[in-house]
Design a protein around this motif. Structure first.
Motif, PDB file in Angstrom:
ATOM      1  N   ILE A  11      44.492  58.144   4.658  1.00 53.63           N
ATOM      2  CA  ILE A  11      43.772  57.581   5.983  1.00 53.63           C
ATOM      3  C   ILE A  11      42.778  57.662   6.335  1.00 53.63           C
ATOM      4  O   ILE A  11      42.951  56.316   6.937  1.00 53.63           O
ATOM      5  CB  ILE A  11      43.245  59.220   6.681  1.00 53.63           C
ATOM      6  N   GLN A  12      41.735  57.013   5.341  1.00 58.59           N
ATOM      7  CA  GLN A  12      41.013  56.082   5.116  1.00 58.59           C
ATOM      8  C   GLN A  12      41.074  54.492   5.138  1.00 58.59           C
ATOM      9  O   GLN A  12      40.720  53.474   5.718  1.00 58.59           O
ATOM     10  CB  GLN A  12      39.934  56.321   3.620  1.00 58.59           C
ATOM     11  N   ARG A  13      42.274  54.102   3.839  1.00 58.98           N
ATOM     12  CA  ARG A  13      42.827  53.426   3.709  1.00 58.98           C
ATOM     13  C   ARG A  13      43.629  52.194   4.872  1.00 58.98           C
ATOM     14  O   ARG A  13      43.882  51.403   5.266  1.00 58.98           O
ATOM     15  CB  ARG A  13      43.820  53.206   2.017  1.00 58.98           C
ATOM     16  N   PHE A  14      44.164  53.807   5.924  1.00 62.53           N
ATOM     17  CA  PHE A  14      45.127  53.174   6.871  1.00 62.53           C
ATOM     18  C   PHE A  14      44.165  52.659   8.194  1.00 62.53           C
ATOM     19  O   PHE A  14      44.488  51.854   8.664  1.00 62.53           O
ATOM     20  CB  PHE A  14      46.164  54.109   7.151  1.00 62.53           C
ATOM     21  N   GLN A  15      43.346  53.332   8.166  1.00 60.30           N
ATOM     22  CA  GLN A  15      41.317  53.140   9.019  1.00 60.30           C
ATOM     23  C   GLN A  15      41.906  51.780   8.373  1.00 60.30           C
ATOM     24  O   GLN A  15      40.995  50.755   9.686  1.00 60.30           O
ATOM     25  CB  GLN A  15      40.702  53.957   9.098  1.00 60.30           C
ATOM     26  N   ASN A  16      40.593  51.046   7.370  1.00 60.59           N
ATOM     27  CA  ASN A  16      40.755  50.050   6.671  1.00 60.59           C
ATOM     28  C   ASN A  16      41.265  48.511   7.196  1.00 60.59           C
ATOM     29  O   ASN A  16      41.481  47.667   7.318  1.00 60.59           O
ATOM     30  CB  ASN A  16      40.249  50.248   5.341  1.00 60.59           C
ATOM     31  N   LYS A  17      43.341  48.890   6.756  1.00 60.91           N
ATOM     32  CA  LYS A  17      44.146  48.544   7.092  1.00 60.91           C
ATOM     33  C   LYS A  17      44.256  47.977   8.418  1.00 60.91           C
ATOM     34  O   LYS A  17      44.241  47.076   8.840  1.00 60.91           O
ATOM     35  CB  LYS A  17      45.591  48.767   6.839  1.00 60.91           C
ATOM     36  N   THR A  18      43.499  48.953   9.998  1.00 68.20           N
ATOM     37  CA  THR A  18      43.763  48.706  11.115  1.00 68.20           C
ATOM     38  C   THR A  18      43.118  47.992  11.255  1.00 68.20           C
ATOM     39  O   THR A  18      42.926  46.580  12.368  1.00 68.20           O
ATOM     40  CB  THR A  18      44.071  50.131  11.783  1.00 68.20           C
ATOM     41  N   LEU A  19      41.795  48.662  11.448  1.00 68.05           N
ATOM     42  CA  LEU A  19      40.211  47.463  12.118  1.00 68.05           C
ATOM     43  C   LEU A  19      40.752  46.024  10.903  1.00 68.05           C
ATOM     44  O   LEU A  19      40.334  45.117  11.574  1.00 68.05           O
ATOM     45  CB  LEU A  19      39.238  48.206  11.139  1.00 68.05           C
ATOM     46  N   ARG A  20      40.873  45.689   9.754  1.00 68.58           N
ATOM     47  CA  ARG A  20      40.920  44.768   9.344  1.00 68.58           C
ATOM     48  C   ARG A  20      42.287  43.878  10.305  1.00 68.58           C
ATOM     49  O   ARG A  20      41.628  42.540  10.409  1.00 68.58           O
ATOM     50  CB  ARG A  20      41.913  44.184   7.548  1.00 68.58           C
ATOM     51  N   MET A  21      42.619  44.904  10.586  1.00 69.34           N
ATOM     52  CA  MET A  21      44.288  43.685  11.167  1.00 69.34           C
ATOM     53  C   MET A  21      43.919  43.133  12.392  1.00 69.34           C
ATOM     54  O   MET A  21      43.909  42.424  12.808  1.00 69.34           O
ATOM     55  CB  MET A  21      45.841  44.376  11.365  1.00 69.34           C
ATOM     56  N   MET A  22      43.629  44.255  12.935  1.00 68.51           N
ATOM     57  CA  MET A  22      42.305  44.002  14.657  1.00 68.51           C
ATOM     58  C   MET A  22      41.807  42.895  14.865  1.00 68.51           C
ATOM     59  O   MET A  22      41.293  41.512  15.592  1.00 68.51           O
ATOM     60  CB  MET A  22      42.218  45.496  15.269  1.00 68.51           C
ATOM     61  N   SER A  23      40.654  42.946  13.754  1.00 64.70           N
ATOM     62  CA  SER A  23      39.789  41.450  13.581  1.00 64.70           C
ATOM     63  C   SER A  23      40.155  40.394  13.287  1.00 64.70           C
ATOM     64  O   SER A  23      39.196  39.467  13.398  1.00 64.70           O
ATOM     65  CB  SER A  23      38.518  42.602  13.038  1.00 64.70           C
ATOM     66  N   ASN A  24      41.132  40.773  12.499  1.00 64.78           N
ATOM     67  CA  ASN A  24      42.013  39.271  12.269  1.00 64.78           C
ATOM     68  C   ASN A  24      40.403  38.862  10.758  1.00 64.78           C
ATOM     69  O   ASN A  24      40.160  37.711  10.666  1.00 64.78           O
ATOM     70  CB  ASN A  24      42.336  37.937  12.530  1.00 64.78           C
ATOM     71  N   ALA A  25      40.039  39.675  10.364  1.00 63.89           N
ATOM     72  CA  ALA A  25      38.971  39.279   9.141  1.00 63.89           C
ATOM     73  C   ALA A  25      39.702  39.089   8.087  1.00 63.89           C
ATOM     74  O   ALA A  25      40.938  39.883   7.084  1.00 63.89           O
ATOM     75  CB  ALA A  25      38.989  40.578   8.958  1.00 63.89           C
ATOM     76  N   PRO A  26      38.918  37.759   7.341  1.00 66.56           N
ATOM     77  CA  PRO A  26      39.650  37.361   6.249  1.00 66.56           C
ATOM     78  C   PRO A  26      39.002  39.009   4.961  1.00 66.56           C
ATOM     79  O   PRO A  26      38.572  39.547   5.102  1.00 66.56           O
ATOM     80  CB  PRO A  26      38.730  35.824   5.668  1.00 66.56           C
ATOM     81  N   TRP A  27      39.601  38.542   3.479  1.00 66.61           N
ATOM     82  CA  TRP A  27      39.704  39.288   2.630  1.00 66.61           C
ATOM     83  C   TRP A  27      38.069  39.951   2.013  1.00 66.61           C
ATOM     84  O   TRP A  27      37.886  40.702   1.942  1.00 66.61           O
ATOM     85  CB  TRP A  27      40.356  38.744   1.809  1.00 66.61           C
ATOM     86  N   TYR A  28      37.080  38.947   2.214  1.00 69.13           N
ATOM     87  CA  TYR A  28      36.149  38.824   1.799  1.00 69.13           C
ATOM     88  C   TYR A  28      34.968  39.731   2.772  1.00 69.13           C
ATOM     89  O   TYR A  28      34.174  40.064   2.183  1.00 69.13           O
ATOM     90  CB  TYR A  28      35.142  37.421   1.049  1.00 69.13           C
ATOM     91  N   VAL A  29      35.403  39.983   4.129  1.00 61.60           N
ATOM     92  CA  VAL A  29      34.666  40.724   4.790  1.00 61.60           C
ATOM     93  C   VAL A  29      34.875  42.122   4.097  1.00 61.60           C
ATOM     94  O   VAL A  29      35.854  42.908   3.776  1.00 61.60           O
ATOM     95  CB  VAL A  29      35.247  40.515   6.182  1.00 61.60           C
ATOM     96  N   SER A  30      33.830  42.824   3.908  1.00 61.71           N
ATOM     97  CA  SER A  30      34.264  44.986   3.439  1.00 61.71           C
ATOM     98  C   SER A  30      34.648  45.272   4.704  1.00 61.71           C
ATOM     99  O   SER A  30      34.177  45.431   5.842  1.00 61.71           O
ATOM    100  CB  SER A  30      32.463  45.204   2.880  1.00 61.71           C
TER     101      SER A  30
END
Length: 213
Positions: free
Chosen positions: A136-155
């Motif tokens: 579930i945590q990986r899904f949340q990480n993936k969703t937050l990164r997608m919503m913010s259009n964050a690059p890969w180096y943002v933790s």
């Protein structure tokens, strides 16, 4: 003993079926399933309701929670992850990287539509091992990164801080505390006694200290 448990269960089912017939209550045998909760190997014994044999399954759904035969919540978490992926796919045009929706509204959509899917029953399924909770945590990480259009180096930690969203373990801990608080305010003393007995078996597989099984 497995056979003794099955025999006692059949006796109880027959008594309940007789009671239901007396009160003109129709039991739906087609929606009934039998799940054996044990780590031991066992043979298969038939259970019947009004002469209809009940199929045996490895998991049963009750009040929105999928209870698997080993009570490790593997099946429940996998089902919720599939449901989350399906809902995210339908909301991709609003939450995706190319969406023009404001970040505030994206956060509102996530908290009101996606998070309740997995947060329901967290005080119960939160006792699953960390590898399952990380699904579930990986899904949340993936969703937050997608919503913010964050690059890969943002933790992921930075994403949670900027979005002001708690991690899965933090939400489990918060939900468990709130559940415990409600139980202590319950007029039924057996509920409080059950909580006191379970707090002695706090989860050691998670970093959260105030977690109730």
């Amino acid at each position: 003993d497995y056979q003794m448990a099955v025999n006692n269960l059949q006796i109880a089912i027959d008594e309940f079926a007789n009671w239901a017939n007396r009160w003109k209550i129709k039991l739906n045998e087609n929606k009934s399933t039998m799940t054996t909760y044990t780590y031991r190997k066992y043979g298969y014994a038939f259970i019947s309701i009004n002469g209809s044999i009940i199929p045996q399954t490895n998991a049963s759904k009750y009040l929105g929670l999928h209870l698997d035969s080993r009570l490790n919540w593997n099946h429940h978490i996998k089902v919720k992850r599939k449901e989350l992926d399906y809902r995210l796919k339908n909301l991709h045009w609003l939450l995706g990287r190319k969406s023009k929706l404001s970040l505030e509204n994206k956060r509102l959509l996530y908290n009101s539509i996606l998070r309740p899917v997995w947060q329901y029953g967290a005080p119960l399924w939160g006792c699953a091992k960390k590898a399952n909770r990380n699904i579930i945590q990986r899904f949340q990480n993936k969703t937050l990164r997608m919503m913010s259009n964050a690059p890969w180096y943002v933790s992921n930690k930075t994403l949670h801080r900027d979005w002001k969203i708690l991690t899965v373990d933090e939400i489990i801990s918060t939900s468990s505390k709130a559940h415990a608080k409600r139980l202590y305010q319950h007029p039924n003393t057996e509920a409080i006694q059950l909580l006191d007995n379970n707090t002695t078996r706090r989860l050691a597989r998670t970093k959260t200290t105030d977690f109730f099984v």
